[in-house]
Design a protein around this motif. Structure first.
Motif, PDB file in Angstrom:
ATOM      1  N   UNK A  68      55.572  67.699  42.175  1.00 35.97           N
ATOM      2  CA  UNK A  68      55.731  66.270  42.377  1.00 35.97           C
ATOM      3  C   UNK A  68      54.440  65.482  42.392  1.00 35.97           C
ATOM      4  N   UNK A  69      53.490  65.818  41.531  1.00 36.53           N
ATOM      5  CA  UNK A  69      52.197  65.130  41.520  1.00 36.53           C
ATOM      6  C   UNK A  69      52.320  63.622  41.389  1.00 36.53           C
ATOM      7  N   UNK A  70      53.262  63.137  40.564  1.00 34.11           N
ATOM      8  CA  UNK A  70      53.423  61.689  40.387  1.00 34.11           C
ATOM      9  C   UNK A  70      53.842  61.032  41.700  1.00 34.11           C
ATOM     10  N   UNK A  71      54.719  61.688  42.447  1.00 32.64           N
ATOM     11  CA  UNK A  71      55.150  61.150  43.738  1.00 32.64           C
ATOM     12  C   UNK A  71      54.001  61.233  44.744  1.00 32.64           C
ATOM     13  N   UNK A  72      53.242  62.324  44.727  1.00 29.56           N
ATOM     14  CA  UNK A  72      52.090  62.450  45.631  1.00 29.56           C
ATOM     15  C   UNK A  72      51.117  61.295  45.435  1.00 29.56           C
ATOM     16  N   UNK A  73      50.830  60.956  44.176  1.00 30.45           N
ATOM     17  CA  UNK A  73      49.905  59.846  43.913  1.00 30.45           C
ATOM     18  C   UNK A  73      50.450  58.533  44.451  1.00 30.45           C
ATOM     19  N   UNK A  74      51.735  58.329  44.321  1.00 28.75           N
ATOM     20  CA  UNK A  74      52.334  57.105  44.854  1.00 28.75           C
ATOM     21  C   UNK A  74      52.261  57.076  46.379  1.00 28.75           C
ATOM     22  N   UNK A  75      52.435  58.239  47.022  1.00 24.84           N
ATOM     23  CA  UNK A  75      52.297  58.328  48.475  1.00 24.84           C
ATOM     24  C   UNK A  75      50.884  57.956  48.916  1.00 24.84           C
ATOM     25  N   UNK A  76      49.900  58.475  48.213  1.00 21.84           N
ATOM     26  CA  UNK A  76      48.502  58.160  48.536  1.00 21.84           C
ATOM     27  C   UNK A  76      48.270  56.658  48.414  1.00 21.84           C
ATOM     28  N   UNK A  77      48.759  56.057  47.348  1.00 23.29           N
ATOM     29  CA  UNK A  77      48.615  54.625  47.107  1.00 23.29           C
ATOM     30  C   UNK A  77      49.253  53.811  48.242  1.00 23.29           C
ATOM     31  N   UNK A  78      50.504  54.129  48.581  1.00 21.27           N
ATOM     32  CA  UNK A  78      51.205  53.381  49.632  1.00 21.27           C
ATOM     33  C   UNK A  78      50.549  53.559  50.995  1.00 21.27           C
ATOM     34  N   UNK A  79      50.084  54.761  51.280  1.00 22.16           N
ATOM     35  CA  UNK A  79      49.448  55.010  52.572  1.00 22.16           C
ATOM     36  C   UNK A  79      48.107  54.290  52.670  1.00 22.16           C
ATOM     37  N   UNK A  80      47.347  54.297  51.576  1.00 22.96           N
ATOM     38  CA  UNK A  80      46.036  53.634  51.571  1.00 22.96           C
ATOM     39  C   UNK A  80      46.167  52.128  51.742  1.00 22.96           C
ATOM     40  N   UNK A  81      47.250  51.546  51.234  1.00 22.33           N
ATOM     41  CA  UNK A  81      47.451  50.099  51.303  1.00 22.33           C
ATOM     42  C   UNK A  81      48.407  49.687  52.425  1.00 22.33           C
ATOM     43  N   UNK A  82      48.700  50.591  53.322  1.00 24.29           N
ATOM     44  CA  UNK A  82      49.635  50.314  54.428  1.00 24.29           C
ATOM     45  C   UNK A  82      49.270  49.006  55.126  1.00 24.29           C
ATOM     46  N   UNK A  83      50.271  48.139  55.305  1.00 22.52           N
ATOM     47  CA  UNK A  83      50.080  46.876  56.005  1.00 22.52           C
ATOM     48  C   UNK A  83      49.598  45.728  55.132  1.00 22.52           C
ATOM     49  N   UNK A  84      49.232  46.002  53.887  1.00 26.76           N
ATOM     50  CA  UNK A  84      48.776  44.933  52.986  1.00 26.76           C
ATOM     51  C   UNK A  84      49.978  44.111  52.516  1.00 26.76           C
ATOM     52  N   UNK A  85      49.761  42.827  52.230  1.00 27.15           N
ATOM     53  CA  UNK A  85      50.866  41.972  51.765  1.00 27.15           C
ATOM     54  C   UNK A  85      51.517  42.534  50.500  1.00 27.15           C
ATOM     55  N   UNK A  86      52.835  42.541  50.473  1.00 28.74           N
ATOM     56  CA  UNK A  86      53.576  42.984  49.299  1.00 28.74           C
ATOM     57  C   UNK A  86      53.729  44.493  49.160  1.00 28.74           C
ATOM     58  N   UNK A  87      53.181  45.260  50.074  1.00 28.25           N
ATOM     59  CA  UNK A  87      53.279  46.722  50.010  1.00 28.25           C
ATOM     60  C   UNK A  87      54.417  47.173  50.918  1.00 28.25           C
ATOM     61  N   UNK A  88      55.416  47.878  50.357  1.00 33.97           N
ATOM     62  CA  UNK A  88      56.533  48.310  51.203  1.00 33.97           C
ATOM     63  C   UNK A  88      56.074  49.355  52.225  1.00 33.97           C
ATOM     64  N   UNK A  89      56.732  49.374  53.365  1.00 32.46           N
ATOM     65  CA  UNK A  89      56.391  50.333  54.408  1.00 32.46           C
ATOM     66  C   UNK A  89      56.785  51.744  53.980  1.00 32.46           C
ATOM     67  N   UNK A  90      55.854  52.657  54.068  1.00 27.17           N
ATOM     68  CA  UNK A  90      56.108  54.059  53.773  1.00 27.17           C
ATOM     69  C   UNK A  90      56.569  54.735  55.062  1.00 27.17           C
ATOM     70  N   UNK A  91      57.816  55.213  55.061  1.00 29.77           N
ATOM     71  CA  UNK A  91      58.379  55.825  56.258  1.00 29.77           C
ATOM     72  C   UNK A  91      58.084  57.317  56.343  1.00 29.77           C
ATOM     73  N   UNK A  92      57.808  57.950  55.203  1.00 25.65           N
ATOM     74  CA  UNK A  92      57.520  59.374  55.236  1.00 25.65           C
ATOM     75  C   UNK A  92      57.788  60.043  53.910  1.00 25.65           C
ATOM     76  N   UNK A  93      57.771  61.371  53.942  1.00 23.14           N
ATOM     77  CA  UNK A  93      58.001  62.180  52.754  1.00 23.14           C
ATOM     78  C   UNK A  93      58.393  63.582  53.189  1.00 23.14           C
TER      79      UNK A  93
END
Length: 101
Positions: A68-93
């Motif tokens: 799931x490398x493509x999903x892993x990269x998206x997780x990294x992106x969402x976690x790095x931008x946590x709390x930024x405007x327009x970024x959905x909350x990442x609940x987990x994986x």
């Protein structure tokens, strides 16, 4: 952090402390497929704490997307931008076999 651990020992990787969803059983209700591409699929219909959620996963038939490398990269992106405007909350994986959800 979790993302650096998963590269080396994916079977032992643990969710980050702030994540509240770490297994399929944490999501209530039946999910349905919204769309599916070459590397990822998107599902909706489940809820967590009475809020509708969207779940992404690596596609079941995508053999080049090892673990799931493509999903892993998206997780990294969402976690790095946590709390930024327009970024959905990442609940987990979580992982199911070779697929990341």
């Amino acid at each position: 952090r979790w993302f650096s651990m998963i590269e080396h020992v994916p079977a032992r990787a643990r969710p980050l402390e702030g994540w509240t969803v770490s297994h399929r059983r944490d999501i209530q209700g039946r999910m349905r497929l919204v769309t599916s591409g070459n590397a990822k699929q998107v599902l909706t219909g489940g809820t967590y704490r009475n809020q509708s959620i969207i779940v992404k996963s690596s596609s079941a038939n995508h053999t080049r997307d090892k673990l799931g490398d493509a999903v892993h990269l998206e997780l990294v992106y969402l976690e790095a931008l946590r709390g930024a405007p327009g970024i959905p909350e990442l609940l987990g994986a979580w992982r199911e076999g070779e697929h990341v959800w």
